[in-house]
Write a protein that holds these residues in place. Structure first.
Motif, PDB file in Angstrom:
ATOM      1  N   ILE A  68       0.818  -1.218   0.000  1.00 44.65           N
ATOM      2  CA  ILE A  68       0.000   0.000   0.000  1.00 44.65           C
ATOM      3  C   ILE A  68       0.855   1.273   0.000  1.00 44.65           C
ATOM      4  CG2 ILE A  68      -1.621   1.370   1.376  1.00 44.65           C
ATOM      5  CD1 ILE A  68      -3.032  -1.248   2.084  1.00 44.65           C
ATOM      6  N   PRO A  69       1.798   1.464   0.937  1.00 43.41           N
ATOM      7  CA  PRO A  69       2.618   2.684   0.882  1.00 43.41           C
ATOM      8  C   PRO A  69       3.508   2.725  -0.349  1.00 43.41           C
ATOM      9  CG  PRO A  69       3.454   1.188   2.569  1.00 43.41           C
ATOM     10  CD  PRO A  69       2.116   0.659   2.135  1.00 43.41           C
ATOM     11  N   ARG A  70       3.905   1.554  -0.840  1.00 45.24           N
ATOM     12  CA  ARG A  70       4.713   1.521  -2.059  1.00 45.24           C
ATOM     13  C   ARG A  70       3.938   2.126  -3.225  1.00 45.24           C
ATOM     14  NH1 ARG A  70       5.189  -3.767  -2.586  1.00 45.24           N
ATOM     15  NH2 ARG A  70       6.937  -3.816  -1.125  1.00 45.24           N
ATOM     16  N   ALA A  71       2.681   1.747  -3.360  1.00 45.67           N
ATOM     17  CA  ALA A  71       1.860   2.279  -4.441  1.00 45.67           C
ATOM     18  C   ALA A  71       1.474   3.732  -4.189  1.00 45.67           C
ATOM     19  CB  ALA A  71       0.605   1.422  -4.606  1.00 45.67           C
ATOM     20  N   ALA A  72       1.137   4.043  -2.943  1.00 48.97           N
ATOM     21  CA  ALA A  72       0.633   5.381  -2.621  1.00 48.97           C
ATOM     22  C   ALA A  72       1.695   6.464  -2.799  1.00 48.97           C
ATOM     23  CB  ALA A  72       0.100   5.402  -1.188  1.00 48.97           C
ATOM     24  N   LEU A  73       2.964   6.139  -2.588  1.00 53.22           N
ATOM     25  CA  LEU A  73       4.027   7.150  -2.603  1.00 53.22           C
ATOM     26  C   LEU A  73       4.899   7.111  -3.846  1.00 53.22           C
ATOM     27  CD1 LEU A  73       5.185   6.845   1.126  1.00 53.22           C
ATOM     28  CD2 LEU A  73       3.706   8.601   0.123  1.00 53.22           C
ATOM     29  N   ASP A 129      10.817   1.473  -0.884  1.00 59.51           N
ATOM     30  CA  ASP A 129      10.680   1.019  -2.272  1.00 59.51           C
ATOM     31  C   ASP A 129      10.036   2.077  -3.154  1.00 59.51           C
ATOM     32  OD1 ASP A 129      11.843  -1.407  -1.768  1.00 59.51           O
ATOM     33  OD2 ASP A 129       9.958  -2.509  -1.554  1.00 59.51           O
ATOM     34  N   ALA A 130       9.082   2.820  -2.592  1.00 59.42           N
ATOM     35  CA  ALA A 130       8.384   3.848  -3.373  1.00 59.42           C
ATOM     36  C   ALA A 130       9.349   4.904  -3.904  1.00 59.42           C
ATOM     37  CB  ALA A 130       7.298   4.506  -2.519  1.00 59.42           C
ATOM     38  N   ALA A 132      12.926   4.217  -4.006  1.00 59.11           N
ATOM     39  CA  ALA A 132      14.053   3.537  -4.643  1.00 59.11           C
ATOM     40  C   ALA A 132      13.723   3.035  -6.041  1.00 59.11           C
ATOM     41  CB  ALA A 132      14.509   2.371  -3.764  1.00 59.11           C
ATOM     42  N   MET A 133      12.500   2.588  -6.271  1.00 58.53           N
ATOM     43  CA  MET A 133      12.156   2.000  -7.565  1.00 58.53           C
ATOM     44  C   MET A 133      12.225   3.012  -8.709  1.00 58.53           C
ATOM     45  SD  MET A 133       9.106  -0.541  -6.233  1.00 58.53           S
ATOM     46  CE  MET A 133       8.632  -1.207  -7.818  1.00 58.53           C
ATOM     47  N   PRO A 134      11.573   4.175  -8.616  1.00 58.61           N
ATOM     48  CA  PRO A 134      11.733   5.152  -9.709  1.00 58.61           C
ATOM     49  C   PRO A 134      13.150   5.693  -9.803  1.00 58.61           C
ATOM     50  CG  PRO A 134      10.446   6.095  -7.908  1.00 58.61           C
ATOM     51  CD  PRO A 134      10.583   4.635  -7.629  1.00 58.61           C
ATOM     52  N   ALA A 135      13.845   5.783  -8.657  1.00 56.52           N
ATOM     53  CA  ALA A 135      15.225   6.265  -8.687  1.00 56.52           C
ATOM     54  C   ALA A 135      16.107   5.314  -9.481  1.00 56.52           C
ATOM     55  CB  ALA A 135      15.758   6.422  -7.259  1.00 56.52           C
ATOM     56  N   GLN A 136      15.947   4.030  -9.261  1.00 58.39           N
ATOM     57  CA  GLN A 136      16.751   3.056  -9.997  1.00 58.39           C
ATOM     58  C   GLN A 136      16.396   3.057 -11.475  1.00 58.39           C
ATOM     59  OE1 GLN A 136      17.258  -0.752  -8.108  1.00 58.39           O
ATOM     60  NE2 GLN A 136      17.548  -1.816 -10.051  1.00 58.39           N
TER      61      GLN A 136
END
Length: 409
Positions: A68-73, A129-130, A132-136
């Motif tokens: 949930i926070p991964r998707a929300a942020l 993850d929210a 780190a994922m777009p950063a990577q």
């Protein structure tokens, strides 16, 4: 020689194979070791939950709490990536996760890890993850040329899959012989390697825009919505994740714990899926696909058939390993081609933001998938896999009627 000089020297050789680039090599080694450590966490956490609480429903709820926070942020993470520094975002999030798994290991060792602490752990991981994922996603293209993206992505995916083969096997043995606590400590130490690599790498270019966060997120969504093939692709990915992610994450752990009965078996199953993913990544690197849309639709059909097969065939280590290897191979090949196509299509100045939008849309169904899977496993695991497979086949059939994905080259 200071950091800027080192970075310039590392990125000065960019022609030819990605491995000729010292910056990419440094990133590949550091991230590879960190990914190897992550496999210990990915095996240890579900096993710990099922061993201590004995509830697949609780495991699904925990995974949903992290999703949930991964998707929300994610959108905020993409905006921050385009304005701050993708490299420093990854450094901070790696440090945060290292601290979390260290504390978790200490609590497990002292018998003080309760349900509240578990929820806090997965929520913090989801928040990290929210960002780190777009950063990577934005960082890797900055150290590779456009024509190197397929080879570089394929190599990175191959290393990730190789660690996912070795890691779960080792984690299963470590947990069985030495206990789950050591698995968390190993993951904590592995983060030091990717942090060290990132500290010696250059920052990617940042967007010159000074728009406020809300407008930036709106622009990112509008960018995706204007591009019909891109929009169709991520919506398809969202539906695939709804049918696949939860059943595999919760269902396979439940089968390993309550039908196969050992952490080593769970490690073998996870490693087998990763071995298939490695084969798929290698296949993607050598297979020149002219119609990527057809590949995606065909892969979705195979995934649906595999899920249904798990629901029909009696659970044993051999049949499950074979099916999971095929799932990994199909998913690995498709993911490489989708990732390269998307990165080539997105303008460099908004890669971080648009990447976060794409990830948000495609992963938006994951919390629902995890929660439903936890509930369904408590009822009947075989029926869950069968229904998930049938649902994915129906979704693919409906999607194939339209031209948006079929015509993607």
């Amino acid at each position: 020689m200071d950091v800027e000089q080192i970075a310039h020297a590392d990125t000065s050789v960019t022609n030819g194979h990605p491995l000729r680039n010292a910056a990419y090599r440094r990133w590949l080694i550091g991230s590879g070791i960190s990914l190897l450590g992550d496999q210990f966490y990915l095996v240890a956490l579900p096993w710990l939950v099922l061993e201590k609480l004995g509830s697949a429903t609780m495991l699904g709820a925990l995974m949903m709490a992290g999703a949930i926070p991964r998707a929300a942020l994610l959108l905020i993470g993409g905006v921050v990536t385009d304005r701050v520094s993708a490299r420093w975002i990854m450094v901070v999030t790696a440090m945060t996760r290292a601290l979390c798994v260290t504390v978790t290991g200490v609590l497990v060792a002292h018998g003080d890890l309760g349900v509240v602490a578990l929820y806090l752990l997965v929520v913090i991981f989801g928040i990290a993850d929210a960002f780190a994922m777009p950063a990577q996603s934005a960082f890797l293209p900055s150290i590779l040329q456009s024509e190197q993206l397929v080879a570089g992505s394929g190599l990175s995916q191959g290393v990730a899959q190789l660690t996912a083969i070795v890691g779960p096997l080792c984690a299963g043995i470590v947990i069985a012989k030495l206990g789950v606590t050591l698995a968390f400590y190993i993951d904590a130490v592995s983060f030091l390697f990717v942090i060290g690599a990132l500290l010696r790498l250059p920052d990617p270019p940042r967007s010159p825009s000074h728009a406020n966060v809300i407008k930036a997120m709106s622009d990112g969504i509008a960018y995706v919505m204007r591009d019909l093939p891109l929009r169709a692709m991520v919506l398809m990915a969202m539906m695939v994740n709804l049918c696949v992610t939860g059943p595999l994450a919760v269902g396979i752990a439940d089968i390993a714990k309550f039908h196969l009965g050992s952490s080593s078996s769970y490690g073998i199953l996870v490693s087998t899926a990763a071995a298939g993913g490695l084969a798929g990544a290698i296949l993607a690197g050598v297979w020149r696909v002219k119609r990527r849309g057809i590949l995606i639709l065909g892969g979705s059909v195979l995934l649906g058939m595999c899920l249904a097969t798990i629901g029909i065939v009696p659970a044993n280590i051999y049949s499950l390993s074979a099916v999971l290897a095929l799932i990994g191979c199909v998913a690995g090949c498709i993911n490489i081609h989708i990732g390269a196509w998307v990165m080539q299509r997105i303008d460099v100045s908004v890669r971080g933001l648009v990447s976060s939008v794409l990830i948000l849309i495609s992963l938006g169904a994951m919390p629902v998938s995890m929660g439903l899977a936890g509930f369904a496993v408590a009822q009947n695991t075989s029926a869950m896999f069968l229904l998930a497979g049938i649902a994915l086949l129906c979704i693919t059939a409906v999607t194939a009627k339209g031209p948006s994905i079929r015509q993607i080259a």
